[in-house]
Scaffold this motif. Structure first.
Motif, PDB file in Angstrom:
ATOM      1  N   HIS A   1     -26.538  -9.125   8.030  1.00 42.05           N
ATOM      2  CA  HIS A   1     -27.180  -8.254   9.016  1.00 42.05           C
ATOM      3  C   HIS A   1     -26.363  -7.002   9.279  1.00 42.05           C
ATOM      4  O   HIS A   1     -26.910  -5.918   9.484  1.00 42.05           O
ATOM      5  CB  HIS A   1     -27.469  -9.037  10.300  1.00 42.05           C
ATOM      6  N   LEU A   2     -25.051  -7.125   9.256  1.00 39.32           N
ATOM      7  CA  LEU A   2     -24.204  -5.952   9.388  1.00 39.32           C
ATOM      8  C   LEU A   2     -24.399  -5.020   8.191  1.00 39.32           C
ATOM      9  O   LEU A   2     -24.376  -3.794   8.339  1.00 39.32           O
ATOM     10  CB  LEU A   2     -22.735  -6.380   9.514  1.00 39.32           C
ATOM     11  N   ALA A   3     -24.622  -5.591   7.018  1.00 41.78           N
ATOM     12  CA  ALA A   3     -24.900  -4.776   5.828  1.00 41.78           C
ATOM     13  C   ALA A   3     -26.167  -3.948   6.027  1.00 41.78           C
ATOM     14  O   ALA A   3     -26.225  -2.774   5.646  1.00 41.78           O
ATOM     15  CB  ALA A   3     -25.021  -5.660   4.591  1.00 41.78           C
ATOM     16  N   HIS A   4     -27.197  -4.552   6.629  1.00 37.35           N
ATOM     17  CA  HIS A   4     -28.416  -3.796   6.954  1.00 37.35           C
ATOM     18  C   HIS A   4     -28.076  -2.609   7.859  1.00 37.35           C
ATOM     19  O   HIS A   4     -28.512  -1.477   7.629  1.00 37.35           O
ATOM     20  CB  HIS A   4     -29.435  -4.675   7.682  1.00 37.35           C
ATOM     21  N   ALA A   5     -27.307  -2.868   8.901  1.00 40.53           N
ATOM     22  CA  ALA A   5     -26.968  -1.822   9.861  1.00 40.53           C
ATOM     23  C   ALA A   5     -26.149  -0.710   9.202  1.00 40.53           C
ATOM     24  O   ALA A   5     -26.426   0.472   9.416  1.00 40.53           O
ATOM     25  CB  ALA A   5     -26.200  -2.423  11.037  1.00 40.53           C
ATOM     26  N   TYR A   6     -25.141  -1.074   8.411  1.00 40.57           N
ATOM     27  CA  TYR A   6     -24.325  -0.066   7.739  1.00 40.57           C
ATOM     28  C   TYR A   6     -25.156   0.807   6.804  1.00 40.57           C
ATOM     29  O   TYR A   6     -24.932   2.012   6.702  1.00 40.57           O
ATOM     30  CB  TYR A   6     -23.193  -0.721   6.944  1.00 40.57           C
ATOM     31  N   SER A   7     -26.106   0.195   6.099  1.00 38.22           N
ATOM     32  CA  SER A   7     -26.904   0.975   5.154  1.00 38.22           C
ATOM     33  C   SER A   7     -27.752   2.017   5.882  1.00 38.22           C
ATOM     34  O   SER A   7     -27.979   3.111   5.370  1.00 38.22           O
ATOM     35  CB  SER A   7     -27.781   0.062   4.301  1.00 38.22           C
ATOM     36  N   VAL A   8     -28.199   1.704   7.082  1.00 39.14           N
ATOM     37  CA  VAL A   8     -28.971   2.664   7.879  1.00 39.14           C
ATOM     38  C   VAL A   8     -28.064   3.772   8.397  1.00 39.14           C
ATOM     39  O   VAL A   8     -28.405   4.958   8.334  1.00 39.14           O
ATOM     40  CB  VAL A   8     -29.684   1.951   9.044  1.00 39.14           C
ATOM     41  N   CYS A   9     -26.903   3.397   8.912  1.00 33.89           N
ATOM     42  CA  CYS A   9     -25.984   4.390   9.473  1.00 33.89           C
ATOM     43  C   CYS A   9     -25.549   5.416   8.428  1.00 33.89           C
ATOM     44  O   CYS A   9     -25.423   6.602   8.723  1.00 33.89           O
ATOM     45  CB  CYS A   9     -24.753   3.704  10.057  1.00 33.89           C
ATOM     46  N   ALA A  10     -25.341   4.971   7.221  1.00 31.88           N
ATOM     47  CA  ALA A  10     -24.900   5.871   6.153  1.00 31.88           C
ATOM     48  C   ALA A  10     -25.964   6.909   5.815  1.00 31.88           C
ATOM     49  O   ALA A  10     -25.641   8.010   5.360  1.00 31.88           O
ATOM     50  CB  ALA A  10     -24.536   5.066   4.914  1.00 31.88           C
ATOM     51  N   GLN A  11     -27.221   6.571   6.022  1.00 31.32           N
ATOM     52  CA  GLN A  11     -28.322   7.470   5.670  1.00 31.32           C
ATOM     53  C   GLN A  11     -28.816   8.319   6.837  1.00 31.32           C
ATOM     54  O   GLN A  11     -29.520   9.303   6.636  1.00 31.32           O
ATOM     55  CB  GLN A  11     -29.506   6.646   5.137  1.00 31.32           C
ATOM     56  N   ALA A  12     -28.475   7.940   8.058  1.00 29.26           N
ATOM     57  CA  ALA A  12     -29.031   8.601   9.240  1.00 29.26           C
ATOM     58  C   ALA A  12     -28.461  10.010   9.421  1.00 29.26           C
ATOM     59  O   ALA A  12     -27.262  10.228   9.261  1.00 29.26           O
ATOM     60  CB  ALA A  12     -28.749   7.759  10.486  1.00 29.26           C
ATOM     61  N   PRO A  13     -29.310  10.957   9.799  1.00 27.38           N
ATOM     62  CA  PRO A  13     -28.850  12.337  10.001  1.00 27.38           C
ATOM     63  C   PRO A  13     -28.370  12.612  11.440  1.00 27.38           C
ATOM     64  O   PRO A  13     -28.334  13.750  11.860  1.00 27.38           O
ATOM     65  CB  PRO A  13     -30.113  13.143   9.696  1.00 27.38           C
ATOM     66  N   PHE A  14     -27.995  11.556  12.168  1.00 27.78           N
ATOM     67  CA  PHE A  14     -27.623  11.701  13.570  1.00 27.78           C
ATOM     68  C   PHE A  14     -26.134  11.442  13.778  1.00 27.78           C
ATOM     69  O   PHE A  14     -25.502  10.712  13.019  1.00 27.78           O
ATOM     70  CB  PHE A  14     -28.417  10.707  14.429  1.00 27.78           C
ATOM     71  N   ASP A  15     -25.583  12.029  14.831  1.00 26.78           N
ATOM     72  CA  ASP A  15     -24.177  11.793  15.186  1.00 26.78           C
ATOM     73  C   ASP A  15     -24.007  10.509  15.990  1.00 26.78           C
ATOM     74  O   ASP A  15     -22.971   9.866  15.934  1.00 26.78           O
ATOM     75  CB  ASP A  15     -23.623  12.972  15.996  1.00 26.78           C
ATOM     76  N   THR A  16     -25.021  10.161  16.776  1.00 26.40           N
ATOM     77  CA  THR A  16     -24.966   8.942  17.569  1.00 26.40           C
ATOM     78  C   THR A  16     -26.331   8.247  17.481  1.00 26.40           C
ATOM     79  O   THR A  16     -27.332   8.870  17.115  1.00 26.40           O
ATOM     80  CB  THR A  16     -24.658   9.231  19.059  1.00 26.40           C
ATOM     81  N   GLY A  17     -26.344   6.986  17.827  1.00 25.59           N
ATOM     82  CA  GLY A  17     -27.596   6.262  17.789  1.00 25.59           C
ATOM     83  C   GLY A  17     -27.376   4.773  17.943  1.00 25.59           C
ATOM     84  O   GLY A  17     -26.247   4.309  18.148  1.00 25.59           O
ATOM     85  N   MET A  18     -28.469   4.022  17.854  1.00 24.71           N
ATOM     86  CA  MET A  18     -28.404   2.578  17.960  1.00 24.71           C
ATOM     87  C   MET A  18     -29.223   1.996  16.813  1.00 24.71           C
ATOM     88  O   MET A  18     -30.294   2.495  16.490  1.00 24.71           O
ATOM     89  CB  MET A  18     -28.981   2.114  19.288  1.00 24.71           C
TER      90      MET A  18
END
Length: 146
Positions: free
Chosen positions: A124-141
């Protein structure tokens, strides 16, 4: 080039066994494949020996080029399993993954015993990391619902 150092990311032993190989210096993705593309069996799982072997063949490299392996599994911890005898895994039979009869679990391309730098990452952490790496935002959830 033959001097390329690889980091392998592997989801193994559960549904959708996959592999991604990245250049350890540049982080460029050099190869990625899902086991179902090789076996033509939807959501194919199990060991990753055929994926590692295919990856290294396509890139014309060998296990000496792999400097790190990051792996995860949806059902259980991996590293305690691969550090001991894995010829027969009771959980596989219980879950009927690949009918409990797939070969290759003790294969060096699956166990990767010769590679010292291995780490396990929560599925599940792998899912989260994969999203964070692609996101164009500085902060988020990130919410993972799997």
């Amino acid at each position: 080039p033959p001097s390329t150092q690889l980091i392998l990311g592997i989801n193994k032993y559960s549904h959708d066994t996959t592999l991604c190989a990245a250049d350890a210096q540049t982080s460029e993705v050099l190869f990625a494949i899902s086991k179902e593309r090789m076996t033509r069996s939807k959501h194919d799982g199990g060991n990753s020996a055929s994926l590692v072997e295919t990856c290294l063949d396509v890139l014309d490299l060998d296990l000496d080029n792999v400097v790190k392996v990051v792996m995860n599994n949806h059902h259980h911890r991996i590293l305690p399993l691969v550090e001991r005898d894995i010829d027969h895994m009771e959980w596989e039979e219980g879950l009927s993954i690949n009918g409990g009869i797939e070969e290759g679990y003790s294969d060096e391309y699956n166990v990767l015993e010769s590679i010292d730098n291995k780490m396990e990452l929560s599925h599940h952490l792998a899912h989260a990391y994969s999203v964070c790496a692609q996101a164009p935002f500085d902060t988020g959830m990130v919410v993972v619902m799997d």
